[in-house]
Design a protein around this motif. Structure first.
Motif, short mmCIF file in Angstrom:
data_model
loop_
_atom_site.label_atom_id
_atom_site.label_comp_id
_atom_site.label_asym_id
_atom_site.label_seq_id
_atom_site.Cartn_x
_atom_site.Cartn_y
_atom_site.Cartn_z
N UNK A 119 0.88 -1.13 -0.08
CA UNK A 119 -0.15 0.00 0.03
C UNK A 119 0.80 1.24 -0.04
N UNK A 120 0.41 2.08 -0.87
CA UNK A 120 1.15 3.39 -0.87
C UNK A 120 2.43 3.45 -1.70
N UNK A 121 2.66 2.15 -2.55
CA UNK A 121 3.75 2.17 -3.39
C UNK A 121 3.28 2.34 -4.96
N UNK A 122 3.33 3.13 -5.73
CA UNK A 122 2.79 3.34 -6.89
C UNK A 122 4.10 3.03 -8.07
N UNK A 123 3.58 2.11 -8.93
CA UNK A 123 4.75 1.46 -9.71
C UNK A 123 5.29 2.63 -10.70
N UNK A 125 3.70 -9.63 5.32
CA UNK A 125 3.27 -8.50 5.70
C UNK A 125 4.40 -7.42 5.94
N UNK A 126 5.58 -7.94 5.89
CA UNK A 126 6.76 -6.90 6.19
C UNK A 126 7.57 -6.74 5.29
N UNK A 127 7.91 -7.81 4.35
CA UNK A 127 8.87 -7.94 3.25
C UNK A 127 8.35 -7.67 1.96
N UNK A 128 8.73 -6.61 1.35
CA UNK A 128 8.47 -6.47 -0.16
C UNK A 128 9.73 -6.67 -1.08
N UNK A 129 9.28 -7.33 -2.28
CA UNK A 129 10.54 -7.54 -3.19
C UNK A 129 10.17 -6.74 -4.55
N UNK A 130 11.27 -6.47 -5.22
CA UNK A 130 11.23 -5.82 -6.56
C UNK A 130 12.20 -6.53 -7.48
N UNK A 131 11.87 -6.40 -8.88
CA UNK A 131 12.63 -6.97 -9.86
C UNK A 131 12.43 -5.90 -11.17
N UNK A 132 13.37 -5.81 -11.84
CA UNK A 132 13.15 -5.25 -13.00
C UNK A 132 14.46 -5.19 -14.08
N UNK A 133 14.23 -4.78 -15.06
CA UNK A 133 15.14 -4.69 -16.25
C UNK A 133 15.57 -3.13 -16.52
N UNK A 134 16.82 -3.05 -16.16
CA UNK A 134 17.27 -1.59 -16.53
C UNK A 134 18.30 -1.45 -17.49
N UNK A 140 14.74 1.57 -0.96
CA UNK A 140 14.55 1.41 0.22
C UNK A 140 13.55 2.47 0.81
N UNK A 141 13.39 3.91 0.18
CA UNK A 141 12.53 4.96 0.67
C UNK A 141 10.94 4.36 0.46
N UNK A 142 10.90 3.48 -0.24
CA UNK A 142 9.59 3.07 -0.76
C UNK A 142 9.34 1.58 0.23
N UNK A 143 10.16 1.41 1.24
CA UNK A 143 10.06 0.22 1.86
C UNK A 143 10.45 -1.28 1.42
N UNK A 144 11.09 -1.07 0.26
CA UNK A 144 11.61 -2.21 -0.61
C UNK A 144 13.17 -2.70 -0.27
N UNK A 145 13.38 -3.77 0.18
CA UNK A 145 14.73 -4.05 0.80
C UNK A 145 15.43 -5.21 0.07
N UNK A 146 14.71 -5.68 -0.70
CA UNK A 146 15.30 -7.03 -1.60
C UNK A 146 14.92 -6.80 -3.08
N UNK A 147 16.01 -6.67 -3.84
CA UNK A 147 15.78 -6.33 -5.52
C UNK A 147 16.43 -7.20 -6.28
N UNK A 148 16.01 -7.48 -7.20
CA UNK A 148 16.72 -8.43 -8.20
C UNK A 148 16.75 -7.35 -9.84
N UNK A 149 17.95 -7.01 -10.28
CA UNK A 149 18.26 -6.04 -11.27
C UNK A 149 18.74 -6.78 -12.37
#
Length: 335
Positions: free
Chosen positions: A220-224, A250-259, A281-290
């Motif tokens: 909630x609150x994260x706009x892609x 409930x606590x962990x958010x994950x992100x992935x992206x092609x950069x 990190x500012x969006x509360x996402x602390x695990x990312x795959x790029x």
């Protein structure tokens, strides 16, 4: 001392209390022919199943090992338990509502109202004890805390719903006992209908919250669009596509992206990746795959500048096209 109990111990004690009272209330409900008491008894049965699911989920989530096919382990076990709890409550609410409508059409006289009042009062006291046992000092603000464990919230909703049911049973019994109107027996199905609405509304919120996470929705609150815009503002990053953000629990958010980057140097990409991590990190996402992709501009038919195509690392040329997130179909639509 209550606050020092572990979650599994709290739920286990609540199960013992719920089972004991369910058996007693069911016997009295059959004897008195009270639909409100019967509805409350079967709500206790659903609570019992829900608490067992919660306890099982707690045991599973605390296991140190997990099957190899569960790459994230048992981290969603409590969420799954919360979802099933909500589903149980929704089904129960509909069932009681249908019984209430039937009883309105064919009203029955409630026998031994005094016994109904006694059972309702005992149930209310036991549910208050269970509420304090399950959540201690956090009881009053549990439902208002977004990060509260939904598994325990599910157990909490069961018990709070029971307490409200007990109040309703006491109210119906009091109306039947202290009034002489021939309409007084309609109080029993009316209270049962109110119980069904309370159960349904409480379950709906739980199913919605746990279901959103199980469907891997963004927090909630994260706009892609905002996340994509912020990443593309980083110097050296040309574009971002196939951006996905989802909640593991409930606590962990994950992100992935092609950069897509303009510099092919791996060292400079690692610096950009660090900046991207700080941005997420500012969006509360602390695990990312790029997935880095080098900026390349193919020549057009006349030798002029073409357009940058996304997703340079594609799957094979077989029949897997429709199964890929980044496909030529999406490329055509985007460009």
């Amino acid at each position: 001392m209550v606050l020092k109990l572990r979650d599994r111990q709290r739920v286990a004690i609540a199960i013992a209390i719920t089972f004991s009272f369910f058996v007693c209330e069911l016997i009295v409900a059959f004897k008195t022919q009270s639909l409100a008491l019967m509805a409350d008894a079967f709500h206790y049965l659903t609570d019992l199943l829900g608490l067992v699911v919660t306890l099982t989920a707690i045991f599973i989530s605390e296991r140190p090992d997990s099957p190899q096919d569960l790459s994230f382990g048992w981290q969603r076990a409590r969420l799954l338990g919360a979802f099933f709890n909500g589903a149980f409550l929704l089904a129960l609410g509909v069932s009681i509502l249908l019984q209430s409508i039937e009883r309105f059409i064919s009203v029955r006289e409630v026998e031994d109202v005094k016994l109904v009042l006694i059972m309702g009062s005992i149930g209310l006291v036991l549910n208050i004890i269970s509420v304090v046992l399950l959540h201690g000092k956090h009881t009053l603000n549990t439902l208002n805390t977004p990060k509260r464990d939904l598994g325990m919230v599910g157990a909490m909703l069961h018990v709070v719903g029971d307490a409200l049911n007990n109040v309703a049973v006491i109210t119906a019994g009091a109306i039947i006992w202290f009034t002489s109107s021939p309409m007084r027996f309609y109080a029993d199905p009316a209270v049962s209908m109110a119980i069904s609405v309370i159960i349904f509304l409480s379950a709906l919120s739980l199913v919605k919250k746990s279901g959103r996470i199980l469907l891997q929705s963004a927090p909630r609150g994260v706009n892609l669009a905002d996340v994509k815009h912020d990443i593309e503002k980083i110097p050296g990053i040309e574009s971002v596509h196939e951006l996905h953000v989802w909640q593991l629990d409930q606590l962990k958010a994950i992100a992935s992206a092609h950069v897509t980057v303009s510099d092919s140097n791996i060292d400079t990409f690692m610096e950009k990746a660090k900046t991207i991590g700080e941005c997420l990190h500012a969006y509360g996402i602390h695990s990312t795959t790029l997935q880095p992709e080098i900026m390349c501009t193919p020549l057009g038919p006349g030798g002029g500048n073409g357009r940058q195509l996304p997703c340079q690392v594609m799957c094979g040329k077989g029949k897997c096209e429709e199964l890929m997130c980044c496909s030529t179909t999406s490329i055509v639509q985007e460009y």
